[in-house]
Design an enzyme around this catalytic site. Structure first.
Site, PDB file in Angstrom:
ATOM      1  N   SER A  14     -18.024  -5.642  -6.153  1.00 46.42           N
ATOM      2  CA  SER A  14     -17.104  -6.554  -6.818  1.00 46.42           C
ATOM      3  C   SER A  14     -17.163  -6.410  -8.327  1.00 46.42           C
ATOM      4  O   SER A  14     -18.222  -6.578  -8.936  1.00 46.42           O
ATOM      5  CB  SER A  14     -17.439  -7.990  -6.431  1.00 46.42           C
ATOM      6  N   THR A  61      -9.080 -12.737  -3.331  1.00 41.73           N
ATOM      7  CA  THR A  61      -8.629 -11.352  -3.197  1.00 41.73           C
ATOM      8  C   THR A  61      -8.235 -11.079  -1.752  1.00 41.73           C
ATOM      9  O   THR A  61      -8.207 -11.988  -0.910  1.00 41.73           O
ATOM     10  CB  THR A  61      -9.693 -10.378  -3.755  1.00 41.73           C
ATOM     11  N   LYS A  65      -4.811 -13.690  -0.478  1.00 44.61           N
ATOM     12  CA  LYS A  65      -3.997 -14.076  -1.643  1.00 44.61           C
ATOM     13  C   LYS A  65      -2.749 -14.884  -1.276  1.00 44.61           C
ATOM     14  O   LYS A  65      -2.283 -15.691  -2.068  1.00 44.61           O
ATOM     15  CB  LYS A  65      -3.580 -12.836  -2.446  1.00 44.61           C
ATOM     16  N   ASP A 105      -2.894 -12.000 -12.276  1.00 45.73           N
ATOM     17  CA  ASP A 105      -2.596 -10.556 -12.302  1.00 45.73           C
ATOM     18  C   ASP A 105      -1.369 -10.334 -13.184  1.00 45.73           C
ATOM     19  O   ASP A 105      -1.272  -9.334 -13.907  1.00 45.73           O
ATOM     20  CB  ASP A 105      -2.269 -10.040 -10.891  1.00 45.73           C
ATOM     21  N   ALA A 132       0.140  -6.575  -5.223  1.00 42.47           N
ATOM     22  CA  ALA A 132       0.063  -6.350  -6.674  1.00 42.47           C
ATOM     23  C   ALA A 132       1.453  -6.053  -7.238  1.00 42.47           C
ATOM     24  O   ALA A 132       1.788  -6.467  -8.356  1.00 42.47           O
ATOM     25  CB  ALA A 132      -0.893  -5.195  -6.974  1.00 42.47           C
ATOM     26  N   THR A 153       8.771   3.535   3.224  1.00 41.18           N
ATOM     27  CA  THR A 153       9.812   3.284   4.228  1.00 41.18           C
ATOM     28  C   THR A 153      11.054   2.713   3.559  1.00 41.18           C
ATOM     29  O   THR A 153      10.951   1.920   2.625  1.00 41.18           O
ATOM     30  CB  THR A 153       9.320   2.267   5.284  1.00 41.18           C
ATOM     31  N   GLU A 155      13.217   0.549   4.567  1.00 42.96           N
ATOM     32  CA  GLU A 155      13.413  -0.904   4.712  1.00 42.96           C
ATOM     33  C   GLU A 155      12.632  -1.688   3.668  1.00 42.96           C
ATOM     34  O   GLU A 155      12.971  -2.816   3.329  1.00 42.96           O
ATOM     35  CB  GLU A 155      12.930  -1.424   6.098  1.00 42.96           C
ATOM     36  N   GLY A 230      -5.484   0.627 -15.080  1.00 36.45           N
ATOM     37  CA  GLY A 230      -5.468  -0.806 -14.790  1.00 36.45           C
ATOM     38  C   GLY A 230      -6.649  -1.594 -15.342  1.00 36.45           C
ATOM     39  O   GLY A 230      -6.779  -2.785 -15.042  1.00 36.45           O
TER      40      GLY A 230
HETATM   41  P1  NAP Z   1      -1.855  -3.147  -0.878  1.00 31.55           P
HETATM   42  O1  NAP Z   1      -1.051  -4.390  -0.642  1.00 31.55           O
HETATM   43  O2  NAP Z   1      -2.903  -2.744   0.079  1.00 31.55           O
HETATM   44  O3  NAP Z   1      -0.892  -1.850  -1.040  1.00 31.55           O
HETATM   45  C1  NAP Z   1       0.123  -1.775  -1.937  1.00 31.55           C
HETATM   46  C2  NAP Z   1       1.268  -0.913  -1.414  1.00 31.55           C
HETATM   47  O4  NAP Z   1       0.940   0.450  -1.580  1.00 31.55           O
HETATM   48  C3  NAP Z   1       1.582  -1.054   0.056  1.00 31.55           C
HETATM   49  O5  NAP Z   1       2.336  -2.207   0.312  1.00 31.55           O
HETATM   50  C4  NAP Z   1       2.338   0.227   0.315  1.00 31.55           C
HETATM   51  O6  NAP Z   1       3.702   0.086  -0.059  1.00 31.55           O
HETATM   52  C5  NAP Z   1       1.676   1.215  -0.634  1.00 31.55           C
HETATM   53  N1  NAP Z   1       0.737   2.067   0.087  1.00 31.55           N
HETATM   54  C6  NAP Z   1      -0.339   1.683   0.826  1.00 31.55           C
HETATM   55  N2  NAP Z   1      -0.945   2.741   1.376  1.00 31.55           N
HETATM   56  C7  NAP Z   1      -0.241   3.826   0.968  1.00 31.55           C
HETATM   57  C8  NAP Z   1      -0.342   5.213   1.223  1.00 31.55           C
HETATM   58  N3  NAP Z   1      -1.309   5.703   2.009  1.00 31.55           N
HETATM   59  N4  NAP Z   1       0.563   6.034   0.646  1.00 31.55           N
HETATM   60  C9  NAP Z   1       1.555   5.555  -0.153  1.00 31.55           C
HETATM   61  N5  NAP Z   1       1.706   4.242  -0.397  1.00 31.55           N
HETATM   62  C10 NAP Z   1       0.828   3.408   0.147  1.00 31.55           C
HETATM   63  O7  NAP Z   1      -2.565  -3.257  -2.266  1.00 31.55           O
HETATM   64  P2  NAP Z   1      -2.325  -4.238  -3.504  1.00 31.55           P
HETATM   65  O8  NAP Z   1      -3.185  -5.424  -3.345  1.00 31.55           O
HETATM   66  O9  NAP Z   1      -0.868  -4.427  -3.711  1.00 31.55           O
HETATM   67  O10 NAP Z   1      -2.957  -3.360  -4.675  1.00 31.55           O
HETATM   68  C11 NAP Z   1      -2.407  -2.116  -5.046  1.00 31.55           C
HETATM   69  C12 NAP Z   1      -3.317  -1.406  -6.020  1.00 31.55           C
HETATM   70  O11 NAP Z   1      -3.378  -2.138  -7.228  1.00 31.55           O
HETATM   71  C13 NAP Z   1      -4.756  -1.270  -5.525  1.00 31.55           C
HETATM   72  O12 NAP Z   1      -5.205   0.013  -5.896  1.00 31.55           O
HETATM   73  C14 NAP Z   1      -5.507  -2.325  -6.297  1.00 31.55           C
HETATM   74  O13 NAP Z   1      -6.840  -1.979  -6.510  1.00 31.55           O
HETATM   75  C15 NAP Z   1      -4.732  -2.339  -7.601  1.00 31.55           C
HETATM   76  N6  NAP Z   1      -4.808  -3.617  -8.315  1.00 31.55           N
HETATM   77  C16 NAP Z   1      -5.250  -3.585  -9.597  1.00 31.55           C
HETATM   78  C17 NAP Z   1      -5.314  -4.755 -10.328  1.00 31.55           C
HETATM   79  C18 NAP Z   1      -5.788  -4.702 -11.752  1.00 31.55           C
HETATM   80  O14 NAP Z   1      -6.098  -5.755 -12.303  1.00 31.55           O
HETATM   81  N7  NAP Z   1      -5.845  -3.556 -12.365  1.00 31.55           N
HETATM   82  C19 NAP Z   1      -4.926  -5.973  -9.756  1.00 31.55           C
HETATM   83  C20 NAP Z   1      -4.457  -5.979  -8.442  1.00 31.55           C
HETATM   84  C21 NAP Z   1      -4.407  -4.779  -7.725  1.00 31.55           C
HETATM   85  P3  NAP Z   1       4.869   0.712   0.839  1.00 31.55           P
HETATM   86  O15 NAP Z   1       4.510   0.414   2.269  1.00 31.55           O
HETATM   87  O16 NAP Z   1       6.075  -0.032   0.366  1.00 31.55           O
HETATM   88  O17 NAP Z   1       4.908   2.170   0.551  1.00 31.55           O
END
Ligand code: NAP
Length: 249
Positions: A14, A61, A65, A105, A132, A153, A155, A230
């Site tokens: 974490s 987290t 969320k 965020d 995110a 996808t 959709e 990030g």
């Molecule tokens: P999530 O819901 O697990 O995934 C985000 C989206 O990424 C999914 O809805 C999917 O969209 C796409 N995705 C997932 N697996 C994939 C794959 N194998 N290939 C291509 N696209 C894929 O994650 P999240 O919570 O939104 O977070 C996304 C990223 O942001 C993570 O890496 C997280 O660590 C980072 N983050 C950073 C901060 C920061 O403060 N810097 C804050 C929050 C999150 P589609 O199905 O539409 O393709």
């Protein structure tokens, strides 16, 4: 001792716990503790804060969320618009606890993006459509930057990766990776976009902070683009949480 913590499941490494404990040590804050609370079922959350009145705030987290929203009395404007909460406060009066949910965020992304924006950055492509990304959409709307969502996808977004071409990239100068592609240990992966169409007018922003420079950012930088990871977003949201918790009566 007052208590703060992180709710999620599973909770491995974490950033938050280390960040706050280091901060408490550096700033000689000795009356607050921050710990990890890995709860698989969010319905166990009320028991946690009701049994111990020292709790006055949490970070939230994956995977809670969205689900946490039904356990709070009030949502901040951002959390309401984004429909996701990553920070909550618990104010207590007698036996009654009043919970408010926030999304920090969004402010982390907004404040880390704004200083980089130039007149050439008119439209954005957002890669991925998960939790995110919702905070990113909120900020882009707030800043008046039109965007298209790129998803695996049809959709789930406006475009799929295979539909991206030179014209679309030329017309969208900000590209924000909101997918987990390229996160450690899979550092040799990158979103499938036509990198050959990226140039000096582009700004590539990756929400990922480990590794410091993802392959997505490296490939953009090689083409002359401005890049941002990030990490500042993460730091800004962490400090914003602290500020919010400190206003709890
Ligand atoms: P999530 O819901 O697990 O995934 C985000 C989206 O990424 C999914 O809805 C999917 O969209 C796409 N995705 C997932 N697996 C994939 C794959 N194998 N290939 C291509 N696209 C894929 O994650 P999240 O919570 O939104 O977070 C996304 C990223 O942001 C993570 O890496 C997280 O660590 C980072 N983050 C950073 C901060 C920061 O403060 N810097 C804050 C929050 C999150 P589609 O199905 O539409 O393709």
């Amino acid at each position: 001792m007052r208590k703060l913590g992180l709710l999620g499941y599973p909770l491995g490494h974490s950033f938050s716990k280390k960040y706050y404990l280091d901060k408490f040590q550096k700033e000689q804050i000795t009356d607050v503790d921050y710990d990890l609370y890995p709860i698989a079922d969010i319905r166990d959350f009320p028991t946690l804060y009701q049994q111990d009145e020292r709790f006055y705030g949490f970070n939230v987290t994956i995977p809670h969320k969205q689900a946490i929203m039904s356990f709070v009395d009030e949502l901040s404007e951002e959390a309401e618009a984004i429909q996701a909460v990553n920070c909550i406060t618990i104010a207590r009066e007698g036996d009654r606890a009043y919970l408010k949910g926030y999304n920090t965020d969004a402010i982390g992304f907004e404040e880390s993006l704004k200083p980089l924006l130039g007149a050439q950055h008119r439209k954005a492509l957002v890669l991925g459509n998960g939790g995110a990304a919702k905070a990113v959409f909120y900020v882009l709307r707030k800043l008046g930057i039109p965007y298209l969502i790129v998803s695996r996808t049809k959709e789930n977004g406006d475009l799929t990766y295979s539909e991206l071409d030179a014209d679309i990239l030329k017309d969208h100068q900000i590209i924000i990776n909101c997918s987990p592609i390229g996160t450690f240990p899979k550092i040799d992966e990158a979103p499938q976009i036509p990198y050959e169409s990226i140039g000096a007018e582009h700004l590539l922003y990756d929400l990922i902070y480990n590794p410091e420079e993802t392959l997505f950012l490296r490939r953009g930088k090689e083409r002359g683009a401005q890049t941002k990871n990030g990490y500042d977003m993460l730091l800004i949201q962490a400090e914003k949480n602290w500020e919010i918790w400190n206003n709890v009566q």
